[in-house]
Write an enzyme that holds these catalytic residues in place. Structure first.
Site, PDB file in Angstrom:
ATOM      1  CG  LEU A   1      -1.959  -1.111   1.318  1.00 25.60           C
ATOM      2  CD1 LEU A   1      -2.761  -0.968   2.599  1.00 25.60           C
ATOM      3  CD2 LEU A   1      -2.882  -1.097   0.115  1.00 25.60           C
ATOM      4  N   GLY A   2       2.033   1.188   0.596  1.00 24.37           N
ATOM      5  CA  GLY A   2       2.886   2.366   0.644  1.00 24.37           C
ATOM      6  C   GLY A   2       4.276   1.990   1.118  1.00 24.37           C
TER       7      GLY A   2
ATOM      8  CG  ASP B   1     -29.081  -0.031 -22.008  1.00 22.35           C
ATOM      9  OD1 ASP B   1     -30.127  -0.002 -22.685  1.00 22.35           O
ATOM     10  OD2 ASP B   1     -28.122  -0.775 -22.255  1.00 22.35           O
TER      11      ASP B   1
ATOM     12  CG  ASP C   1       2.979  14.646  10.268  1.00 18.70           C
ATOM     13  OD1 ASP C   1       3.311  15.695   9.671  1.00 18.70           O
ATOM     14  OD2 ASP C   1       3.168  13.517   9.809  1.00 18.70           O
TER      15      ASP C   1
ATOM     16  CB  SER D   1      13.235   6.613   4.290  1.00 16.97           C
ATOM     17  OG  SER D   1      12.749   7.031   5.557  1.00 16.97           O
TER      18      SER D   1
ATOM     19  CB  VAL E   1     -22.105 -10.185 -28.728  1.00 20.13           C
ATOM     20  CG1 VAL E   1     -21.294  -9.209 -29.577  1.00 20.13           C
ATOM     21  CG2 VAL E   1     -21.383 -11.519 -28.625  1.00 20.13           C
ATOM     22  N   GLY E   2     -22.379  -7.154 -27.235  1.00 21.39           N
ATOM     23  CA  GLY E   2     -22.959  -5.826 -27.395  1.00 21.39           C
ATOM     24  C   GLY E   2     -22.190  -5.020 -28.413  1.00 21.39           C
TER      25      GLY E   2
ATOM     26  CB  SER F   1     -18.399  -4.896 -24.088  1.00 18.81           C
ATOM     27  OG  SER F   1     -19.796  -4.871 -23.819  1.00 18.81           O
TER      28      SER F   1
END
Length: 735
Positions: free
Chosen positions: A68-69, A535, A187, A72, A426-427, A430
């Site tokens: 996630l992150g 739709d 902080d 240092s 089928v569209g 897509s």
């Protein structure tokens, strides 16, 4: 007021002189020069007795899912607990390497653990476990799927002062609680304010927090993010909890204007501005907001709102917050202005792709020095909430399969994770296929969208934001190979609604009411969130299983759906929509909502009559069908209509009104007697035409409608000015 995210916020601003300070040294003499104490540890030693749970956790108890992150000296992972009592639960795991931590950072880490273990508040992130190995420290925290407030600012959702007030009020309660424990946050910035899946805030990242011994004790260390620093932090003359209220003012200013109040070309100039500059006050802000900002931006901390003996109560009493019910807010009973687009439990769509695309790996830590282990002696913790009252472990949650959602745009190959089976449909843009997940052998559907024909970003965002609704199809996974986007969803095993109904030997008016009620509730939910489907033909309403239970219905295919947006393409909060949206935008939204209701009216008519209202069969021409639709005339006599209730006919007429603005709203449909008084409806069998004839006529109806209007092209939102301004300052971790 609507908040203008200004390119250059200073025109038309009143320059407000901030109060001069007695005894404050200048920036050149103090804050802008390296302190001789900079390398000296002045953190206060903290020790807490934490009640242990049934067992101490260790790294083997957690399955790594995603990065996630990264900072240092450590990483943050998304993890899944694999041992009882909370097996299957998702957490954020902060892993810090002891060897790369300086002494002051080590103390900060232990401080973060001690603070979190002692804090239990609805707007502060919860610590569940803390433990160490020879080389590493581990904090196991809430996984907050909504990302951070920084993301919200950088993406510029259109919000109002009322919306900002909500976040600031929750933040004030969180800060007040920390201050009541003697904790100075220090902080405070958007990156450290996370959002949960509902949109409520959680304060996180306590690495720079300081626990004061008493209110007379001041801290002297230089810490925090410079743009958010209070003057007394900048000049190192000592600071107390009132420094947090200055940072709170900076955050408020930034959220209201899109700009920071004090920002120079470099760190030194920014610090000089904080210590000396007059404040530019935007005149588009309300007088109440300006008043609060002036009260917070007092360079003398003793004069700053919130610094008195009443603390945060001074803030809460300010006229800016006169509309806030603080008790309801604390109980999380006030609906947040924005709901993050998150769906599945292991969904990290709101975390930086630079980090989430990395393979999660908890690399072995370098052996620490002998003294490091002593510093962290006793560093382990199990939340008591994981135990039942009688001391027995909680029953585990339902097991979660190991499908880890992939980030849209991650360029991973869909076929690596799934085996593609037969085509389902089928569209124009897509096709839909059945697929099997290789690792779990579970079946799903995948919608493969040609990006050259249609931008799928709106559809993805809607499914992420609202797909947790029980009657909206659930998005499980997203892949993008550059040419196509693959949307993996739950598989609709029960087939189309009309197929199921028209194949039943017995289908009554009462059953039709249950079906309409389920779909109507879902459409009303979407409309209340500013989403129109556009739709809603019966082929897009399917059963997830073969039970035929109305609660198993799902609205699918959001390819034409839209979220209500401002003229600049940004999403709007409900408060913004109610007060500042142009009439023509609302009129268009009302038209689109009316189209959804008309589609539900077509469905209701067909369920009751056994045939469609405007087409006799698949051979009808579009011109013939459109002429009938335009006339607004349809029959409500003969056949089934001779036994159908009058309330049903009344509802059909009001849903198929030729003027979209005179049709019932979804909410009014749900309040109609035919829906609310189901027990009074007939249970006699309804007859119907041949299934293929009805479906052919329905397809011809929607084909005629689609041929009569151009298809709008949805375009992605360009990166905002605010995002560009702050991209260079993206934090290395969001936890």
């Amino acid at each position: 007021m609507p908040l203008a995210q200004l390119k250059e916020p200073w025109p038309l601003m009143e320059l407000v002189p901030l109060d001069p300070e007695n005894g404050q040294t200048s920036g050149e003499e103090a804050g802008l020069q390296p302190s001789k104490d900079e390398g000296v540890l002045k953190e206060i030693s903290i020790t807490h007795h934490v009640k242990a749970g049934s067992e101490k956790a260790d790294p083997s108890h957690f399955e790594l899912l995603k990065v996630l992150g990264q900072g240092s000296f450590g990483k943050v992972f998304l993890v899944r607990k694999v041992t009882r009592p909370d097996s299957g639960h998702l957490y954020a795991m902060k892993v810090l390497k002891k060897a790369t931590l300086k002494v002051r950072d080590r103390v900060r880490t232990k401080m973060e653990r001690d603070i979190l273990a002692d804090v239990n508040h609805p707007f502060v992130v919860k610590l569940h476990y803390a433990f160490q190995t020879e080389g590493k420290l581990y904090l196991i925290l809430d996984f907050l799927r909504g990302g951070d407030l920084f993301t919200r600012l950088s993406k510029e959702v259109m919000f109002t002062e009322e919306d900002v007030k909500f976040y600031l009020a929750e933040l004030a309660l969180g800060l007040d609680h920390l201050h009541s424990l003697g904790i100075i946050y220090r902080d405070l910035k958007p990156e450290n304010i996370l959002l949960d899946e509902e949109g409520h805030i959680k304060l996180t990242d306590f690495g720079l927090s300081k626990e004061a011994i008493d209110h007379e004790k001041k801290a002297y260390s230089f810490c925090g993010t410079v743009e958010y620093m209070a003057p007394e932090v900048v000049n190192r003359q000592g600071h107390s909890h009132s420094a947090d209220w200055w940072s709170y003012g900076v955050l408020m200013f930034e959220m209201l204007t899109g700009s920071l109040p004090f920002q120079g070309k470099d760190r030194k100039e920014t610090m000089t501005l904080i210590l000396k500059a007059k404040l530019g006050m935007p005149q588009f802000l309300s007088t109440e907001a300006q008043s609060l900002l002036r009260a917070l931006f007092k360079r003398n901390p003793a004069n700053r709102l919130g610094s008195g003996p009443d603390g945060a109560e001074e803030i809460k009493r300010h006229v800016f917050y006169s509309t806030i019910d603080w008790n309801k807010l604390y109980r999380r009973e006030i609906k947040p202005p924005f709901k993050p687009a998150v769906a599945q439990p292991d969904d990290t769509f709101y975390f930086d792709t630079e980090f989430t695309s990395r393979t999660p790996k908890d690399s072995p830590g370098i052996p620490p020095s002998a003294g490091a282990h002593q510093l962290f002696r006793g560093f382990s913790f199990v939340a008591t909430g994981l135990m039942e009252d009688d001391g027995k472990p909680r029953a585990p949650q339902a097991p979660l399969h190991s499908v880890v959602q992939q980030l849209h745009g991650k360029n991973l190959v869909f076929s690596d994770g799934y085996v593609v089976k037969e085509t389902i449909g089928v569209g124009s843009y897509s096709e839909c296929k059945r697929c099997v997940h290789k690792a779990t052998n579970m079946e799903y559907a995948v919608k493969v969208i040609d990006k050259s024909k249609r931008d799928p970003s709106e559809e993805i965002e809607i499914l992420l934001r609202y797909g947790q609704h029980p009657n909206i199809i659930t998005l499980k996974d997203v892949y993008d190979d550059g040419k196509h986007v693959y949307l993996v969803t739950e598989l609709m095993r029960g087939g189309e609604l009309l197929d199921k109904i028209l194949r039943q030997k017995f289908f009554s008016e009462r059953e039709a009411s249950f079906v309409l009620h389920t779909i109507g509730k879902t459409v009303e939910y979407l409309h209340s969130q500013g989403v129109v489907h556009r739709d809603l033909k019966p082929s897009n309403i399917l059963y997830v299983d073969e039970s035929g239970n109305p609660e198993c219905l799902r609205i699918c295919d959001f390819g034409f759906a839209k979220q209500l947006r401002a003229e600049n393409g940004l999403l709007m909060t409900p408060c913004y929509t109610a007060n500042f949206v142009a009439p023509e935008v609302l009129k268009r939204q009302g038209y689109d909502e009316g189209c959804d209701i008309w589609s539900l009216g077509i469905l209701l008519y067909t369920m009751l009559a056994g045939y469609t209202p405007f087409a006799n069969g698949p051979s009808d021409t579009p011109e013939e069908i459109l002429t009938r639709i335009g006339s607004g005339k349809f029959t409500l006599s003969g056949g089934n209509w001779n036994t159908v209730s009058e309330t049903a006919k009344d509802l059909v007429s009001k849903m198929l009104h030729v003027d979209p603005h005179q049709r019932l709203t979804a909410k009014q449909v749900l309040q109609h007697p035919w829906v609310t008084q189901k027990d009074k409806l007939p249970q006699s069998q309804l007859s119907h035409q041949d299934l293929q004839l009805v479906k052919g006529a329905m397809a011809a109806t929607y084909s005629a409608l689609n041929s009569s209007k151009p298809t709008p092209q949805l375009k992605p939102i360009e990166s905002s000015i605010l995002a560009q301004r702050r991209v260079r300052k993206l934090p290395s971790t969001t936890l």
